[in-house]
Enzyme design. Structure first.
Site, short mmCIF file in Angstrom:
data_model
loop_
_atom_site.label_atom_id
_atom_site.label_comp_id
_atom_site.label_asym_id
_atom_site.label_seq_id
_atom_site.Cartn_x
_atom_site.Cartn_y
_atom_site.Cartn_z
N HIS A 147 0.95 5.27 1.03
CA HIS A 147 0.31 6.28 1.89
C HIS A 147 0.34 7.59 1.12
O HIS A 147 1.41 8.02 0.65
CB HIS A 147 1.12 6.48 3.18
CG HIS A 147 1.15 5.28 4.08
ND1 HIS A 147 0.37 5.18 5.22
CD2 HIS A 147 1.89 4.14 4.03
CE1 HIS A 147 0.64 4.03 5.83
NE2 HIS A 147 1.56 3.37 5.13
N HIS A 206 0.83 -1.21 0.00
CA HIS A 206 0.00 0.00 0.00
C HIS A 206 0.86 1.25 0.00
O HIS A 206 1.91 1.29 0.62
CB HIS A 206 -0.93 0.02 1.21
CG HIS A 206 -0.24 -0.17 2.53
ND1 HIS A 206 0.17 -1.40 2.99
CD2 HIS A 206 0.16 0.72 3.47
CE1 HIS A 206 0.76 -1.27 4.16
NE2 HIS A 206 0.79 0.01 4.48
P1 AMP Z 1 2.01 0.32 7.30
O1 AMP Z 1 2.69 0.61 8.62
O2 AMP Z 1 2.68 1.02 6.15
O3 AMP Z 1 1.83 -1.16 7.07
O4 AMP Z 1 0.59 1.01 7.41
C1 AMP Z 1 -0.59 0.32 7.66
C2 AMP Z 1 -1.66 1.38 7.79
O5 AMP Z 1 -2.91 0.76 7.74
C3 AMP Z 1 -1.59 2.18 9.11
O6 AMP Z 1 -1.38 3.54 8.80
C4 AMP Z 1 -2.94 1.91 9.74
O7 AMP Z 1 -3.48 3.03 10.39
C5 AMP Z 1 -3.80 1.49 8.54
N1 AMP Z 1 -4.92 0.63 8.84
C6 AMP Z 1 -4.90 -0.52 9.55
N2 AMP Z 1 -6.13 -1.06 9.60
C7 AMP Z 1 -6.94 -0.23 8.89
C8 AMP Z 1 -8.33 -0.23 8.58
N3 AMP Z 1 -9.16 -1.22 9.00
N4 AMP Z 1 -8.82 0.78 7.84
C9 AMP Z 1 -8.02 1.77 7.41
N5 AMP Z 1 -6.71 1.83 7.68
C10 AMP Z 1 -6.18 0.85 8.41
#
Ligand code: AMP
Ligand code: ZN
Length: 138
Positions: A101, A99
């Site tokens: 950001h 993903h």
């Molecule tokens: P990463 O640390 O790059 O893997 O980021 C994962 C991101 O996913 C974090 O910023 C979380 O806040 C976000 N996240 C986790 N669960 C959800 C969810 N159910 N809906 C939206 N964002 C989420």
């Protein structure tokens, strides 16, 4: 993938604030925003990180992010946006479904993303450059 939270978001079994989608790409709000409007852009198929992301899919995600970045500037009146991606656990990747950001930025929002350091000297800098260069497959 059954136990993947982002696959479940794609399937609709976990709710999200959807912003944009194509046949292969989905964008939705991060539940814990760095700045309000912080958006995650994901491939709908389960791909673990950037190393597994096919170029064609990365291209589609890029097109989606161009639309979303402009929409943040037009819709949220953001002055700009940051694009980031955590790959592997040591880089802070918590969700093992690739993903990007996309974070809207506002003048004076106070967010500082990079704590920058320095090299000891030019020798060290050249050595680090060589370590990366020599590992690039031809
Ligand atoms: P990463 O640390 O790059 O893997 O980021 C994962 C991101 O996913 C974090 O910023 C979380 O806040 C976000 N996240 C986790 N669960 C959800 C969810 N159910 N809906 C939206 N964002 C989420
Ligand atoms: Zn997944």
């Amino acid at each position: 993938m059954k136990d993947c939270i982002f696959c479940q978001i794609v399937q609709g079994t976990i709710p999200c604030a959807r912003i944009y989608e194509t046949e292969d790409v989905l964008a939705f709000l991060d539940i814990s925003p760095v700045i309000k409007g912080h958006t995650l852009v994901i491939p709908k198929t389960h791909v673990v990180n950037m190393l597994d992301l096919p170029g064609s899919l990365a291209g589609e995600m890029h097109l989606a992010m161009q639309k979303l970045g402009q929409a943040m500037m037009d819709g949220l009146k953001a002055g700009g946006f940051n694009l980031g991606m955590n790959n592997f656990k040591d880089a802070g990747q918590l969700v093992m479904h690739a993903h990007y950001h996309l974070i809207p930025r506002f003048a004076g929002d106070g967010l500082s993303l990079w704590a920058q350091g320095s090299y000891r000297d030019n020798d060290e800098m050249q050595k680090v450059a060589q370590e990366i260069k020599s590992a690039i497959p031809s």
